[in-house]
Write a protein that holds these residues in place. Structure first.
Motif, short mmCIF file in Angstrom:
data_model
loop_
_atom_site.label_atom_id
_atom_site.label_comp_id
_atom_site.label_asym_id
_atom_site.label_seq_id
_atom_site.Cartn_x
_atom_site.Cartn_y
_atom_site.Cartn_z
N THR A 1 2.16 2.92 -3.13
CA THR A 1 2.41 1.79 -4.02
C THR A 1 3.91 1.74 -4.31
OG1 THR A 1 0.32 2.16 -5.14
CG2 THR A 1 1.91 0.77 -6.26
N ARG B 1 -2.82 -1.03 -11.39
CA ARG B 1 -3.11 0.41 -11.34
C ARG B 1 -1.84 1.22 -11.62
NH1 ARG B 1 -5.81 -0.99 -6.55
NH2 ARG B 1 -4.27 0.15 -5.33
N ALA B 2 -0.69 0.74 -11.11
CA ALA B 2 0.57 1.46 -11.36
C ALA B 2 0.86 1.50 -12.86
CB ALA B 2 1.71 0.81 -10.59
N LEU C 1 -0.40 -3.30 -8.79
CA LEU C 1 0.52 -3.32 -9.94
C LEU C 1 -0.21 -2.92 -11.21
CD1 LEU C 1 3.37 -4.10 -10.97
CD2 LEU C 1 2.50 -6.41 -11.32
N CYS D 1 3.38 -3.97 -4.59
CA CYS D 1 2.95 -4.53 -5.88
C CYS D 1 3.31 -6.00 -6.02
CB CYS D 1 3.61 -3.79 -7.04
SG CYS D 1 2.87 -2.22 -7.40
N ASP D 2 4.45 -6.38 -5.48
CA ASP D 2 5.01 -7.67 -5.85
C ASP D 2 5.51 -8.49 -4.66
OD1 ASP D 2 5.71 -9.60 -7.68
OD2 ASP D 2 7.73 -8.81 -7.98
N GLY E 1 3.01 5.72 -11.08
CA GLY E 1 1.78 5.43 -10.35
C GLY E 1 1.95 5.37 -8.85
#
Lengths: 131, 169
Positions: free
Chosen positions: A82, B131-132, B129, A87-88, B15
């Protein structure tokens, strides 16, 4: 509902590297995948797109999928962790692609690091070294 | 006693270790190695030498180091040997062996197909995101720190007041 058969593309989203040699193993993995009957049945189209440094870019690779007749694009990040890309940045690229191609269904899979298949590979690598 | 250390890069993102931690947990459950630890090169804890100390204290006589890297690049070819030289100097009685990076293997195609199996529509694209942020450590170096996504440190309010909860943990 239309009777149009769906054609699903697999989009492998890769970070990219200033050293193109760093992508060689990934390209071989994707070639191996393209040659597998189980993969061909699920994904008649397989494209690689890069976030940075290399081409095709992810938007270019998505456009290739659509030009090849994809009605659905399944994107999988070729990432182990991650991070802000997973994420983005990658979701943003898919959102932009969805706006460009409103008739195509876009789906995002797990990044490959989440797959237990990689645990199997780590175990195999560890055992090969321990022999 | 054989121990396994997964050598990983590390990240400033809270995370970021969810995947490698899950691999370590599954490898522990398999039981092939008496100890399985993750050791990081940068940013994340524990660092590689701390992971070596942990397995040494547990009685490891041989340590297999498996790089959790797709590519055998600079980190694997330069940084890892440097870390290993230090580990060998500290623990001369322990044998260290290094496994190949993930590189090319049918298992990576398996992982791609497996990851594609869990393809989801747009409302789930930012689940990583979420989860992080669930493992938020309120670390100022995290890119989410004091952003709207940060669950523990509020982003600065619109009137420019510095939030009272900010602390460098």
């Amino acid at each position: 509902m239309t009777a149009t058969p769906s054609t699903t593309a697999l989009l492998v989203m890769v970070h990219g590297s200033p050293r193109p040699v760093a992508n060689e193993d990934m390209f071989r993995v994707v070639d191996d995948l393209r040659a597998r009957p189980d993969a061909q049945a699920r994904f008649p189209i397989v494209e690689v797109g890069f976030m940075e440094c290399n081409e095709p870019t992810i938007p270019e690779a998505i456009d290739r999928c659509v030009r090849s007749g994809a009605t659905r694009v399944v994107a999988v990040p070729y990432f182990l962790h991650t991070g802000t890309h997973v994420c983005d940045d990658l979701p943003t690229l898919l959102e932009e692609a969805q706006a460009r191609h409103p008739d195509v269904e876009f789906l995002l899979g797990d990044y490959i690091g989440l797959s237990p298949r990689l645990t199997d590979l780590l175990a195999a690598r560890a055992h090969a070294a321990a022999r | 006693m054989d121990a396994l250390i997964l050598f990983s890069h590390g990240s400033v993102l809270c995370g970021a270790g969810e995947a490698v931690d899950a691999h370590a947990e599954r490898l522990r459950a398999r039981g092939d190695f008496a100890r399985v630890e993750v050791g990081y090169l940068n940013y994340s804890e524990p660092r590689f030498l701390d992971a070596v100390a942990t397995v040494a204290q547990a009685g490891a006589t041989r340590v297999v180091v498996a790089p959790y890297f797709l590519v055998a690049g600079y980190f694997v070819q330069v940084d890892l040997p440097r870390c290993l030289a230090e580990a060998r100097e500290r623990y001369p009685d322990i044998e260290f062996v290094v496994a190949d990076a993930l590189r090319r293997d049918a298992g990576l195609a398996d992982a791609l197909l497996d990851a594609a199996q869990r393809a989801r529509p747009a409302e789930h694209w930012r689940d990583p995101l979420a989860r992080a942020t669930a493992s938020c450590g309120a670390r100022p170096e995290c890119p989410l720190y004091a952003t709207p996504a940060c669950p523990r440190v509020p982003s600065p309010p619109l009137d420019g007041r510095v939030p009272a909860t900010v602390n460098a943990e």
